[in-house]
Design an enzyme around this catalytic site. Structure first.
Site, PDB file in Angstrom:
ATOM      1  N   SER A   1       4.084  -9.517 -20.033  1.00 22.29           N
ATOM      2  CA  SER A   1       4.360 -10.214 -18.948  1.00 22.29           C
ATOM      3  C   SER A   1       3.666  -9.805 -17.982  1.00 22.29           C
ATOM      4  O   SER A   1       3.266 -10.360 -16.964  1.00 22.29           O
ATOM      5  CB  SER A   1       5.995  -9.965 -18.610  1.00 22.29           C
TER       6      SER A   1
ATOM      7  N   ASN B   1      -1.738  -3.831   4.639  1.00 23.59           N
ATOM      8  CA  ASN B   1      -0.459  -4.319   5.716  1.00 23.59           C
ATOM      9  C   ASN B   1       0.413  -3.204   5.778  1.00 23.59           C
ATOM     10  O   ASN B   1       1.546  -3.418   6.350  1.00 23.59           O
ATOM     11  CB  ASN B   1       0.129  -5.567   5.164  1.00 23.59           C
TER      12      ASN B   1
ATOM     13  N   HIS C   1      11.658 -12.221 -12.279  1.00 24.85           N
ATOM     14  CA  HIS C   1      10.303 -11.955 -13.118  1.00 24.85           C
ATOM     15  C   HIS C   1       8.868 -12.709 -12.462  1.00 24.85           C
ATOM     16  O   HIS C   1       8.173 -11.985 -12.234  1.00 24.85           O
ATOM     17  CB  HIS C   1      10.494 -12.776 -14.561  1.00 24.85           C
TER      18      HIS C   1
ATOM     19  N   ALA D   1       0.636 -18.779 -26.354  1.00 24.43           N
ATOM     20  CA  ALA D   1      -0.478 -17.997 -26.285  1.00 24.43           C
ATOM     21  C   ALA D   1      -1.473 -18.385 -27.546  1.00 24.43           C
ATOM     22  O   ALA D   1      -2.761 -18.078 -27.576  1.00 24.43           O
ATOM     23  CB  ALA D   1      -0.267 -16.718 -26.476  1.00 24.43           C
TER      24      ALA D   1
ATOM     25  N   ASP E   1       9.303 -27.198  -8.318  1.00 23.89           N
ATOM     26  CA  ASP E   1      10.478 -26.696  -9.257  1.00 23.89           C
ATOM     27  C   ASP E   1      10.546 -27.788 -10.417  1.00 23.89           C
ATOM     28  O   ASP E   1      11.021 -28.908 -10.055  1.00 23.89           O
ATOM     29  CB  ASP E   1      11.793 -26.420  -8.493  1.00 23.89           C
TER      30      ASP E   1
ATOM     31  N   ASP F   1       6.665 -19.701 -13.716  1.00 22.05           N
ATOM     32  CA  ASP F   1       7.657 -18.749 -14.275  1.00 22.05           C
ATOM     33  C   ASP F   1       9.035 -19.313 -13.847  1.00 22.05           C
ATOM     34  O   ASP F   1       9.306 -20.410 -13.881  1.00 22.05           O
ATOM     35  CB  ASP F   1       7.209 -17.589 -13.473  1.00 22.05           C
TER      36      ASP F   1
ATOM     37  N   ASP G   1       0.338  -0.942   0.102  1.00 16.46           N
ATOM     38  CA  ASP G   1       0.078   0.059  -0.085  1.00 16.46           C
ATOM     39  C   ASP G   1       0.459   1.562   0.093  1.00 16.46           C
ATOM     40  O   ASP G   1      -0.213   2.219  -0.394  1.00 16.46           O
ATOM     41  CB  ASP G   1      -0.677  -0.453   1.131  1.00 16.46           C
TER      42      ASP G   1
ATOM     43  N   ALA H   1      -6.300 -21.634 -24.319  1.00 18.73           N
ATOM     44  CA  ALA H   1      -5.539 -20.560 -23.396  1.00 18.73           C
ATOM     45  C   ALA H   1      -6.371 -19.307 -23.726  1.00 18.73           C
ATOM     46  O   ALA H   1      -6.535 -19.058 -25.126  1.00 18.73           O
ATOM     47  CB  ALA H   1      -4.192 -20.736 -23.469  1.00 18.73           C
TER      48      ALA H   1
END
Length: 703
Positions: free
Chosen positions: A453, A282, A268, A384, A250, A231, A188, A389
């Site tokens: 991205s 928070n 990324h 894509a 992983d 990612d 925030d 998708a």
């Protein structure tokens, strides 16, 4: 610390050589062509040989792993085989493998190193398929009948084997397990900088050129939804993420549980995760689009140094990451990467998630459309382009597709074209960075994360809000809500497209810019509206179709060209066939102001004679003793027959009849017409010659 801000999906590569060496392979019914890099080779070596290999490669050494690298050696000339031979002559080292660097038409570097992904049909065995060859085989732990096969074959030999295997009826698909050098498509105290949530003219942008996320928060903030960030890993100790992180995976085999390699500034995935679900309220950093959703970090790639701008991954890692994610509870899969040639292995994993995730309701899979660095935009990149998708392009804060002239000043374009579905904010996005001095910059936050991205996780966060509003939605319903409730940005022409079923569409903006508020409202009421069923609509008769519209939303009514609206309001529409000649399929569509669209399909008018036809069991009407001729009429409904000459008949079914002509020569005209509740169709006729047996017992056939 990485200084790269603009993360791109493509390298635009132009080759001016007259005799560019190429290599092709047949995959998924299409010929895929690669250029062979003229100044690079892929080499595998023993770990103690790395320093020697670095010295040999004076022009460049791009590490793939501790035992492999791409060497740039401009002094080598000729075909790949000649350059390979010359390279071997420069050193006494015995290299384990030397392969060409293949460059796909979008600039992605791909390498084949003797590995195949093979999916077999039921009861087939790899051992039978590759009998006589030396190989090792590893069953895939996530997908049945999928195997990773390793052979000691050079690229050309492997391509030839793949072409052979695809012709084998025991094989569903076979393809190289390519290494891909992919580019990631790139509250925030900083909430006021998050223009994607609420744009008040950020950096000179257009007010309200955002996703209306803050309005959607009045209804839901993503509780109960799990989003997999597939990612290069997510910072598992970031103070603005930890409360929303679940156990990760992983796929690269490095055992990080979804964490990145912080030493190489692999930031990324952390940036994407923050866009989706950074913790809100928070007093720390930013707020995610779905700030009460949970993040599942899935690592499918890594870079090998802090100066590298490319990911190291392969088809198997990507597919395993996707399959693990949906099998471990991911409702939404956000994928901010792409590039390179088609892969059945990857598409199969995407389809698995879409068809089988969420206990059969389907997980929603999103991919960034890709970036064109230094250009205005290329066609949408794989994966894509996979139909199941959702392809996400990038919009600017001035409400345009991100292009070279958009107001943000960044020099790149968002990929677009036939496969584009939606756009979402994709420039100057404030989000989380790897904590401390690692990542994109010093500190815990990145103020200018960009590329498709960033657009993809923005859209993924909105999908999380949609599913949180109604967790009973199927993935197809959630996708329809997302795509039907976009903002149609001014300056672009939207039209109906047969390949884009969820409303009007534009090849630069897809269905439009994502609108979280409209989508969440539609999701809450998706299963509340209902349109009454009717079977048939006749001329001079009127039918009133009732709409269950609990919220009394304003309704726009539409009808097919063979139907006319007599009257309508927000709860019903009265319609009739538009003319006495109206036939065929008709429909009534109700579009509610909250974005919900309902359609009722029915038959219009009398049956069409165009659908009627008569066939016989022979080339005419034959006269034989005690032999009947069978006629079939195709047209549906009730069939009525007529005959130009006297016949004996025997019914054999609603659409067929057996006849016996009483005359032994001449001709006969058979007529048919169909009947439904609206009446009869016009007659349709077919003419036949009556044949008689010849003296020798044969059949006298006349044409």
């Amino acid at each position: 610390m990485k200084q790269i801000i603009l993360l791109i999906s493509f390298l635009t590569v132009t080759f001016f050589m007259q005799a560019q060496e190429k290599m092709t392979i047949q995959l998924n019914g299409s010929t895929i062509e690669f250029n062979i890099s003229q100044d690079e080779i892929y080499v595998e070596f023993a770990e103690n040989q790395k320093s020697t290999v670095r010295r040999i490669s004076k022009d460049g050494f791009e590490e793939i792993s501790s035992k492999s690298a791409i060497l740039k050696m401009s002094e080598l000339t000729g075909t790949f085989n000649k350059r390979k031979q010359s390279f071997r002559g420069k050193t006494s080292q015995n290299f384990q493998r030397i392969e060409p660097v293949l460059i796909y038409n979008d600039g992605t570097k791909q390498i084949s190193k003797g590995e195949l992904n093979i999916k077999l049909k039921a009861n087939a065995l790899v051992e039978d398929l590759l009998k006589g060859r030396t190989f090792t085989v590893q069953p895939n732990e996530f997908e049945k009948n999928l195997y990773l096969v390793k052979l000691n074959l050079e690229t050309s030999e492997l391509f030839e084997l793949v072409n052979q295997l695809q012709k084998d009826n025991r094989v569903e698909f076979a393809e190289p397990n390519f290494i891909r050098m992919m580019k990631p498509h790139t509250n925030d105290p900083f909430f006021s900088s998050q223009w994607a949530i609420n744009n008040q003219g950020y950096l000179g942008g257009t007010i309200d050129a955002d996703m209306d996320v803050d309005d959607a928060w009045n209804y839901t903030t993503g509780s109960g939804i799990k989003v997999a960030v597939i990612d290069e890993g997510v910072d598992l100790s970031h103070t603005d993420l930890t409360a929303n992180l679940l156990t990760g995976y992983d796929a690269t085999g490095n055992g990080s549980n979804g964490a990145p390699n912080e030493e190489n500034d692999d930031a990324h995935g952390t940036a994407c995760a923050g866009i989706i679900a950074a913790v809100a309220n928070n007093t720390n950093g930013t707020a995610g689009v779905a700030y009460n959703a949970k993040i599942i970090p899935v690592r499918i790639a890594y870079s090998v140094s802090s100066t590298s701008t490319a990911w190291i991954t392969n088809d198997n890692w990507i597919a395993n990451g996707i399959n693990w994610a949906w099998q471990n509870g991911a409702d939404v899969l956000s994928n901010s990467y792409g590039g390179g040639s088609y892969s059945s292995t990857i598409e199969s994993a995407i389809n698995n998630a879409v068809n089988n995730g969420r206990n059969g309701k389907g997980s929603v899979v999103l991919f960034s459309s890709g970036n064109d660095s230094g250009g205005n935009g290329n066609p949408v990149s794989f994966p894509a382009t996979v139909a199941s998708a959702i392809s996400v392009g990038a919009s600017s804060m001035c409400d345009t597709r991100k292009n070279l002239s958009s107001c943000d000043g960044e020099f790149w374009g968002s990929n677009f074209g036939n496969s584009l579905d939606i756009v979402a904010p994709g420039v100057q996005i404030y989000t989380t960075d790897i904590s401390g001095s690692n990542g994109y910059r010093n500190g815990d936050y990145m103020p200018s994360f960009n590329g498709t991205s960033s657009a993809c996780p923005n859209a993924a966060g909105v999908v999380a809000l949609i599913l949180s509003a109604d967790q009973s939605l199927t993935q197809q319903e959630a996708r329809e809500i997302l795509e039907r409730n976009t903002d149609k940005v001014n300056g672009y022409n939207y039209s109906n497209n047969l390949n884009q079923p969820n409303g009007t569409w534009n090849n630069e903006m897809g269905y439009g810019r994502v609108n979280a508020f409209a989508a969440v409202q539609a999701a809450q009421q998706f299963n509340q509206a209902e349109l009454e069923d009717i079977d048939i609509l006749c001329y001079n008769d009127s039918n009133t179709i009732q709409l269950n519209n609990n919220q009394n939303n304003p309704v726009t009514w539409q009808v097919s060209s063979n139907v006319v609206i007599l009257s309508s309001d927000n709860s019903s529409v009265t319609v009739s066939a538009s003319s006495s000649n109206s036939t065929g399929n008709g429909w009534v569509k109700a579009t509610l102001s909250n974005g919900i669209t309902l359609q009722e399909d029915f038959n219009v008018g009398t049956p069409s004679s165009n659908n009627l036809r008569v066939i016989t069991t022979g080339n005419g009407i034959y006269v034989f003793s005690r032999t009947w001729q069978e006629l079939y009429a195709f047209g549906g409904d009730d069939i009525e027959w007529s005959f130009s000459t006297s016949v004996m008949t025997r019914n054999s079914g609603p659409n067929s009849i057996l006849i016996y002509p009483t005359s032994s020569t001449g001709s006969i005209t058979v007529g048919i017409r169909a009947r439904n509740e609206c009446g009869y169709s016009q007659w349709k006729y077919k003419h036949f010659t009556i044949y008689q047996t010849t003296e020798d017992g044969g059949i006298d056939i006349m044409h």
